[in-house]
Design a protein around this motif. Structure first.
Motif, mmCIF file in Angstrom:
data_model
loop_
_atom_site.group_PDB
_atom_site.id
_atom_site.type_symbol
_atom_site.label_atom_id
_atom_site.label_comp_id
_atom_site.label_asym_id
_atom_site.label_seq_id
_atom_site.Cartn_x
_atom_site.Cartn_y
_atom_site.Cartn_z
ATOM 1 N N MET A 154 99.792 -22.072 -9.809
ATOM 2 C CA MET A 154 99.579 -20.662 -9.524
ATOM 3 C C MET A 154 98.339 -20.152 -10.265
ATOM 4 O O MET A 154 97.878 -20.751 -11.226
ATOM 5 C CB MET A 154 100.808 -19.843 -9.934
ATOM 6 N N SER A 155 97.831 -19.018 -9.808
ATOM 7 C CA SER A 155 96.595 -18.462 -10.342
ATOM 8 C C SER A 155 96.771 -17.939 -11.754
ATOM 9 O O SER A 155 97.839 -17.462 -12.136
ATOM 10 C CB SER A 155 96.113 -17.324 -9.438
ATOM 11 N N LYS A 156 95.680 -18.001 -12.518
ATOM 12 C CA LYS A 156 95.675 -17.415 -13.845
ATOM 13 C C LYS A 156 95.631 -15.901 -13.703
ATOM 14 O O LYS A 156 94.978 -15.352 -12.824
ATOM 15 C CB LYS A 156 94.471 -17.911 -14.636
ATOM 16 N N THR A 157 96.342 -15.205 -14.592
ATOM 17 C CA THR A 157 96.421 -13.754 -14.526
ATOM 18 C C THR A 157 95.067 -13.128 -14.822
ATOM 19 O O THR A 157 94.457 -13.432 -15.855
ATOM 20 C CB THR A 157 97.454 -13.230 -15.547
ATOM 21 N N PRO A 158 94.571 -12.246 -13.953
ATOM 22 C CA PRO A 158 93.322 -11.541 -14.260
ATOM 23 C C PRO A 158 93.535 -10.575 -15.418
ATOM 24 O O PRO A 158 94.647 -10.111 -15.670
ATOM 25 C CB PRO A 158 93.010 -10.798 -12.963
ATOM 26 N N ALA A 159 92.456 -10.295 -16.142
ATOM 27 C CA ALA A 159 92.519 -9.377 -17.277
ATOM 28 C C ALA A 159 91.503 -8.269 -17.079
ATOM 29 O O ALA A 159 90.475 -8.459 -16.415
ATOM 30 C CB ALA A 159 92.251 -10.121 -18.577
ATOM 31 N N ILE A 160 91.805 -7.102 -17.640
ATOM 32 C CA ILE A 160 90.869 -5.988 -17.545
ATOM 33 C C ILE A 160 90.553 -5.485 -18.952
ATOM 34 O O ILE A 160 91.367 -5.612 -19.872
ATOM 35 C CB ILE A 160 91.401 -4.853 -16.650
ATOM 36 N N PRO A 161 89.365 -4.904 -19.147
ATOM 37 C CA PRO A 161 88.932 -4.513 -20.483
ATOM 38 C C PRO A 161 89.622 -3.247 -20.991
ATOM 39 O O PRO A 161 89.904 -2.324 -20.225
ATOM 40 C CB PRO A 161 87.424 -4.283 -20.317
ATOM 41 N N LEU A 162 89.881 -3.237 -22.285
ATOM 42 C CA LEU A 162 90.355 -2.052 -22.984
ATOM 43 C C LEU A 162 89.175 -1.398 -23.704
ATOM 44 O O LEU A 162 88.145 -2.029 -23.925
ATOM 45 C CB LEU A 162 91.433 -2.426 -23.999
ATOM 46 N N PRO A 169 96.028 -8.737 -19.917
ATOM 47 C CA PRO A 169 96.450 -9.289 -18.624
ATOM 48 C C PRO A 169 96.979 -8.178 -17.711
ATOM 49 O O PRO A 169 97.719 -7.299 -18.154
ATOM 50 C CB PRO A 169 97.565 -10.267 -19.003
ATOM 51 N N GLN A 170 96.585 -8.233 -16.441
ATOM 52 C CA GLN A 170 96.989 -7.174 -15.518
ATOM 53 C C GLN A 170 98.472 -7.237 -15.156
ATOM 54 O O GLN A 170 99.119 -6.206 -14.994
ATOM 55 C CB GLN A 170 96.162 -7.263 -14.235
ATOM 56 N N LEU A 171 99.001 -8.440 -14.984
ATOM 57 C CA LEU A 171 100.396 -8.606 -14.585
ATOM 58 C C LEU A 171 101.201 -9.119 -15.773
ATOM 59 O O LEU A 171 100.842 -10.133 -16.379
ATOM 60 C CB LEU A 171 100.498 -9.596 -13.420
ATOM 61 N N ALA A 229 109.891 -16.633 -17.767
ATOM 62 C CA ALA A 229 108.658 -15.959 -17.349
ATOM 63 C C ALA A 229 107.422 -16.692 -17.868
ATOM 64 O O ALA A 229 106.437 -16.867 -17.135
ATOM 65 C CB ALA A 229 108.661 -14.519 -17.844
ATOM 66 N N ILE A 230 107.476 -17.141 -19.098
ATOM 67 C CA ILE A 230 106.354 -17.881 -19.668
ATOM 68 C C ILE A 230 106.150 -19.191 -18.909
ATOM 69 O O ILE A 230 105.018 -19.597 -18.615
ATOM 70 C CB ILE A 230 106.585 -18.158 -21.172
ATOM 71 N N ALA A 231 107.249 -19.862 -18.567
ATOM 72 C CA ALA A 231 107.152 -21.116 -17.826
ATOM 73 C C ALA A 231 106.534 -20.906 -16.450
ATOM 74 O O ALA A 231 105.793 -21.758 -15.945
ATOM 75 C CB ALA A 231 108.536 -21.750 -17.694
ATOM 76 N N VAL A 232 106.839 -19.772 -15.842
ATOM 77 C CA VAL A 232 106.270 -19.455 -14.526
ATOM 78 C C VAL A 232 104.774 -19.177 -14.635
ATOM 79 O O VAL A 232 104.004 -19.468 -13.710
ATOM 80 C CB VAL A 232 107.017 -18.261 -13.908
ATOM 81 N N GLY A 233 104.358 -18.595 -15.769
ATOM 82 C CA GLY A 233 102.934 -18.358 -15.957
ATOM 83 C C GLY A 233 102.552 -16.992 -16.498
ATOM 84 O O GLY A 233 101.369 -16.709 -16.684
ATOM 85 N N TYR A 234 103.521 -16.144 -16.747
ATOM 86 C CA TYR A 234 103.215 -14.807 -17.268
ATOM 87 C C TYR A 234 102.570 -14.914 -18.645
ATOM 88 O O TYR A 234 102.969 -15.752 -19.465
ATOM 89 C CB TYR A 234 104.486 -13.963 -17.368
ATOM 90 N N GLU A 235 101.595 -14.044 -18.889
ATOM 91 C CA GLU A 235 100.842 -14.064 -20.144
ATOM 92 C C GLU A 235 101.035 -12.803 -20.962
ATOM 93 O O GLU A 235 100.398 -12.633 -22.007
ATOM 94 C CB GLU A 235 99.354 -14.273 -19.843
ATOM 95 N N LEU A 236 101.901 -11.906 -20.514
ATOM 96 C CA LEU A 236 102.178 -10.652 -21.223
ATOM 97 C C LEU A 236 103.666 -10.348 -21.106
ATOM 98 O O LEU A 236 104.246 -10.462 -20.022
ATOM 99 C CB LEU A 236 101.351 -9.505 -20.632
ATOM 100 N N VAL A 237 104.267 -9.930 -22.221
ATOM 101 C CA VAL A 237 105.672 -9.526 -22.244
ATOM 102 C C VAL A 237 105.749 -8.131 -22.880
ATOM 103 O O VAL A 237 105.139 -7.878 -23.925
ATOM 104 C CB VAL A 237 106.548 -10.518 -23.029
ATOM 105 N N ASP A 238 106.505 -7.249 -22.246
ATOM 106 C CA ASP A 238 106.630 -5.870 -22.699
ATOM 107 C C ASP A 238 108.073 -5.590 -23.118
ATOM 108 O O ASP A 238 109.008 -5.869 -22.361
ATOM 109 C CB ASP A 238 106.231 -4.925 -21.560
#
Length: 271
Positions: free
Chosen positions: A1-9, A16-18, A37-46
């Motif tokens: 799966m695709s790497k999560t796009p990131a946007i600047p702060l 990470p956007q997602l 979620a991490i195994a699936v590929g998520y790079e941010l946890v809230d």
């Protein structure tokens, strides 16, 4: 799966956007959900103090210390000293020396403590306990209150935002101030997934309805943190990274905005 796009702060970092939201995930199951979620590929946890699952989230991230982690200071902990103590408790529960982002959870304007709480978050950042600081559920006037008092602009404002409640005026304010918009309840607590426009686009794209909605968030320049518990739903949401919506499809979702589309509390009087 695709790497999560990131946007600047506005503080020089990128986010990470997602991401993966954990609201209403019990502490005893949070570790498994986060690990999945991490195994699936998520790079941010809230997470947040009021979710009462920070210990489980921390356990789920124990082997992934580089995953972006956000937490939030709850309403009862507002005020300078109380917010500082609350931050230390959050870190203790998470098992971390620092987090990537900490937010004031609600402005609670009737309390009048947002400025002192924001000053505490500035101190937290300066002490290295949070790399970035922001707010959640802040209206334009709430943002201006803390910015005018401190000169520090929040990096991000996390607000209710979904196809039926698109927050266009607030997003314009964010753009002018250099604040990233992050959407909570991005699927309208599931309601948007049964909208005929959404289900129609999902058929056109051969994608889950949730992925279509989340793709709309991403292409709108928003960050978003959908919650899911089962692996199938976690993976379905992550499909948002693997396709694109056409201009026509985006416009059809844009047209779903409603004047009375808010689902959650009104920040004007909550807390």
């Amino acid at each position: 799966m695709s790497k999560t796009p990131a946007i600047p702060l506005n503080d020089g970092r990128t986010i990470p956007q997602l991401g993966f939201g954990t609201w209403q995930i019990p502490d005893e199951t949070a570790a498994d959900a986060v690990s999945t979620a991490i195994a699936v590929g998520y790079e941010l946890v809230d997470t947040a103090a009021i979710y009462q699952n920070e210990r489980g989230v921390g356990k789920g991230l124990a082997d992934n210390p580089d995953t972006w982690l956000t937490t939030k200071i709850w309403n009862e902990s507002q005020g300078y000293d109380r917010a500082l103590r609350a931050m230390d408790k959050c870190l203790e529960r998470l098992g971390r020396d620092s987090v990537d982002l900490v937010l004031i959870h609600w402005p609670c304007p009737a309390r009048g403590l947002a400025v002192e709480t924001w000053k505490a978050l500035v101190a937290v950042r300066d002490a290295g306990k949070a790399k970035s600081i922001g707010v959640s559920n802040f209206r334009e006037q709430d943002l201006k209150t803390v910015i005018d008092a401190t000169g520090v602009v929040p990096a991000l404002n996390q607000v209710e935002l979904h196809p039926a409640f698109q927050q266009r005026e607030l997003r314009d304010v964010h753009e002018k101030l250099g604040i990233v918009t992050q959407s909570w309840s991005p699927l309208g607590q599931g309601g948007a997934m049964t909208n005929p426009v959404i289900t129609g686009i999902a058929r056109e794209c051969d994608r889950p309805a949730s992925a279509v909605i989340l793709r709309w968030h991403l292409q709108s320049g928003l960050c978003t943190i959908p919650k899911a518990t089962g692996r199938a739903h976690i993976e379905a949401n992550f499909e948002a990274l693997d396709f694109a919506l056409s201009d026509d499809q985006m416009a059809r979702i844009d047209a779903l905005d409603e004047a009375g589309g808010r689902i959650g509390p009104d920040p004007a009087d909550f807390g």
